[in-house]
Design a protein around this motif. Structure first.
Motif, mmCIF file in Angstrom:
data_model
loop_
_atom_site.group_PDB
_atom_site.id
_atom_site.type_symbol
_atom_site.label_atom_id
_atom_site.label_comp_id
_atom_site.label_asym_id
_atom_site.label_seq_id
_atom_site.Cartn_x
_atom_site.Cartn_y
_atom_site.Cartn_z
ATOM 1 N N ALA A 127 0.815 -1.212 0.000
ATOM 2 C CA ALA A 127 0.000 0.000 0.000
ATOM 3 C C ALA A 127 0.855 1.271 0.000
ATOM 4 O O ALA A 127 0.314 2.372 0.077
ATOM 5 C CB ALA A 127 -0.931 -0.004 1.213
ATOM 6 N N LYS A 128 2.182 1.107 -0.038
ATOM 7 C CA LYS A 128 3.137 2.224 -0.109
ATOM 8 C C LYS A 128 3.227 3.032 1.188
ATOM 9 O O LYS A 128 3.579 4.198 1.166
ATOM 10 C CB LYS A 128 2.783 3.177 -1.268
ATOM 11 N N TYR A 129 2.916 2.389 2.309
ATOM 12 C CA TYR A 129 3.132 3.018 3.611
ATOM 13 C C TYR A 129 4.460 2.492 4.161
ATOM 14 O O TYR A 129 4.499 1.567 4.976
ATOM 15 C CB TYR A 129 1.987 2.699 4.569
ATOM 16 N N GLN A 130 5.569 3.087 3.695
ATOM 17 C CA GLN A 130 6.877 2.513 3.957
ATOM 18 C C GLN A 130 7.276 2.573 5.427
ATOM 19 O O GLN A 130 7.861 1.636 5.962
ATOM 20 C CB GLN A 130 7.937 3.212 3.103
ATOM 21 N N ARG A 131 6.992 3.684 6.097
ATOM 22 C CA ARG A 131 7.367 3.779 7.515
ATOM 23 C C ARG A 131 6.606 2.748 8.339
ATOM 24 O O ARG A 131 7.176 2.127 9.247
ATOM 25 C CB ARG A 131 7.088 5.188 8.042
ATOM 26 N N LEU A 132 5.338 2.576 8.041
ATOM 27 C CA LEU A 132 4.545 1.555 8.734
ATOM 28 C C LEU A 132 5.093 0.171 8.439
ATOM 29 O O LEU A 132 5.183 -0.684 9.337
ATOM 30 C CB LEU A 132 3.082 1.652 8.302
ATOM 31 N N CYS A 133 5.475 -0.060 7.194
ATOM 32 C CA CYS A 133 6.071 -1.342 6.804
ATOM 33 C C CYS A 133 7.341 -1.614 7.601
ATOM 34 O O CYS A 133 7.539 -2.706 8.134
ATOM 35 C CB CYS A 133 6.363 -1.344 5.310
ATOM 36 N N ASP A 134 8.217 -0.610 7.687
ATOM 37 C CA ASP A 134 9.471 -0.770 8.432
ATOM 38 C C ASP A 134 9.217 -1.099 9.895
ATOM 39 O O ASP A 134 9.830 -1.989 10.477
ATOM 40 C CB ASP A 134 10.308 0.505 8.328
ATOM 41 N N GLY A 135 8.284 -0.349 10.500
ATOM 42 C CA GLY A 135 7.982 -0.572 11.913
ATOM 43 C C GLY A 135 7.405 -1.950 12.157
ATOM 44 O O GLY A 135 7.789 -2.644 13.108
ATOM 45 N N LEU A 136 6.469 -2.373 11.300
ATOM 46 C CA LEU A 136 5.854 -3.692 11.457
ATOM 47 C C LEU A 136 6.871 -4.803 11.237
ATOM 48 O O LEU A 136 6.805 -5.851 11.895
ATOM 49 C CB LEU A 136 4.695 -3.843 10.470
ATOM 50 N N PHE A 137 7.828 -4.579 10.327
ATOM 51 C CA PHE A 137 8.829 -5.610 10.089
ATOM 52 C C PHE A 137 9.753 -5.770 11.294
ATOM 53 O O PHE A 137 10.157 -6.885 11.628
ATOM 54 C CB PHE A 137 9.650 -5.295 8.841
ATOM 55 N N VAL A 138 10.085 -4.670 11.950
ATOM 56 C CA VAL A 138 10.898 -4.754 13.159
ATOM 57 C C VAL A 138 10.129 -5.479 14.256
ATOM 58 O O VAL A 138 10.677 -6.332 14.979
ATOM 59 C CB VAL A 138 11.318 -3.347 13.624
ATOM 60 N N VAL A 139 8.817 -5.178 14.393
ATOM 61 C CA VAL A 139 7.983 -5.877 15.380
ATOM 62 C C VAL A 139 7.923 -7.363 15.049
ATOM 63 O O VAL A 139 8.007 -8.220 15.943
ATOM 64 C CB VAL A 139 6.562 -5.281 15.413
ATOM 65 N N PHE A 140 7.785 -7.675 13.761
ATOM 66 C CA PHE A 140 7.792 -9.077 13.339
ATOM 67 C C PHE A 140 9.100 -9.766 13.720
ATOM 68 O O PHE A 140 9.097 -10.890 14.209
ATOM 69 C CB PHE A 140 7.584 -9.168 11.826
ATOM 70 N N SER A 141 10.215 -9.094 13.501
ATOM 71 C CA SER A 141 11.524 -9.677 13.820
ATOM 72 C C SER A 141 11.632 -10.004 15.301
ATOM 73 O O SER A 141 12.111 -11.081 15.685
ATOM 74 C CB SER A 141 12.645 -8.711 13.415
ATOM 75 N N ILE A 142 11.172 -9.082 16.142
ATOM 76 C CA ILE A 142 11.225 -9.302 17.591
ATOM 77 C C ILE A 142 10.307 -10.447 17.994
ATOM 78 O O ILE A 142 10.683 -11.332 18.774
ATOM 79 C CB ILE A 142 10.853 -8.012 18.340
ATOM 80 N N SER A 143 9.079 -10.448 17.453
ATOM 81 C CA SER A 143 8.124 -11.500 17.807
ATOM 82 C C SER A 143 8.590 -12.857 17.288
ATOM 83 O O SER A 143 8.382 -13.884 17.952
ATOM 84 C CB SER A 143 6.740 -11.166 17.235
ATOM 85 N N PHE A 144 9.231 -12.882 16.116
ATOM 86 C CA PHE A 144 9.767 -14.132 15.574
ATOM 87 C C PHE A 144 10.833 -14.689 16.508
ATOM 88 O O PHE A 144 10.853 -15.893 16.804
ATOM 89 C CB PHE A 144 10.361 -13.878 14.187
ATOM 90 N N PHE A 145 11.730 -13.823 16.966
ATOM 91 C CA PHE A 145 12.802 -14.269 17.855
ATOM 92 C C PHE A 145 12.227 -14.837 19.151
ATOM 93 O O PHE A 145 12.623 -15.922 19.605
ATOM 94 C CB PHE A 145 13.736 -13.097 18.172
#
Length: 245
Positions: A127-145
């Protein structure tokens, strides 16, 4: 792009729905908080409707991923995902056949937790919301770990590997189940290495860089170079897909 958005929306909806469903019935289950109870009176344990529904939904979903993988755009991690889907389907099927529903539902719930944030990050990217994408990906990385490198090995695998042997003894297919769980854990370690690289770039460069698991398409590199030439201060988007489980 629209097709990818629809695929991610479907997966986001499934992961969110099945995770909420799992939490609702596992939260009040005593074996969730004391994993040794997963093996009390095993294998003569009652099957609840919630456990049955959880298993049927997960098995159907992973079979759909198995078949759709052959008709989707081929990606670099095709064989890794093939091994992952096969191991998951075998685990779900044989754990059900061996009435390992308590441990099995815990395994599935832990795996679904982080995938919600991954699919949300993809949706934001498309959807081209890059800042939201970046933030969610960091949250995903933490939750994955937390979910797959802490809770899964030290809580669930420990229970299936050690506690089950102590309480129920060397039950049938003990080696098969534990072997498959260790295969999944090995894949988790490989994936987290790739995920961490992307998350670090997102934190320090402000953009989620092109994923190592990006689509193998003849036009993909051209699109990236074209995007970078128009926006020289930006790195490429997360065009690749992350793992489904």
């Amino acid at each position: 792009m629209q097709k990818k958005f629809c695929e991610s929306m479907w997966r986001f909806t499934f992961y969110s729905g099945i995770f909420i469903y799992a939490v609702r019935h596992l939260w009040v289950s005593p074996w969730t908080w004391d994993t040794r109870q997963c093996w009390d009176n095993y294998p003569f344990q009652h099957q609840s409707p919630q456990q049955f529904n959880h298993y049927v939904a997960e098995l159907a979903f992973y079979w759909s991923l198995m078949f759709s993988q052959f008709i989707d755009i081929k990606r670099k991690d095709f064989f890794i995902m093939l091994v992952h889907h096969l191991a998951t389907i075998v685990l779900i099927t044989f754990s059900y056949a061996n009435n390992m529903l308590r441990a099995g539902t815990l395994v599935m719930c832990v795996h679904d937790a982080s995938d919600i944030f991954l699919e949300a990050a993809k949706l934001a990217n498309y959807a081209k919301y890059q800042r939201l994408c970046d933030g969610l990906f960091v949250v995903f990385s933490i939750s994955f770990f937390i979910a797959r490198l802490v809770i899964f090995p030290f809580w669930i695998i420990h229970s299936v590997l050690i506690e089950s042997w102590e309480i129920a003894g060397p039950y049938q297919a003990w080696w098969l189940f534990n072997g498959l769980l260790l295969v999944l854990q090995t894949l988790h370690i490989i994936w987290f290495y790739l995920i961490a690289r992307i998350a670090i770039k997102a934190i320090f460069k402000g953009k989620v860089a092109k994923d190592d698991r990006s689509d193998i398409e003849s036009s993909s590199d051209e699109e990236i170079y074209s995007s970078n030439s128009k926006h020289p201060n930006q790195t490429s988007n997360l065009n690749g897909e992350k793992h489904d489980h």
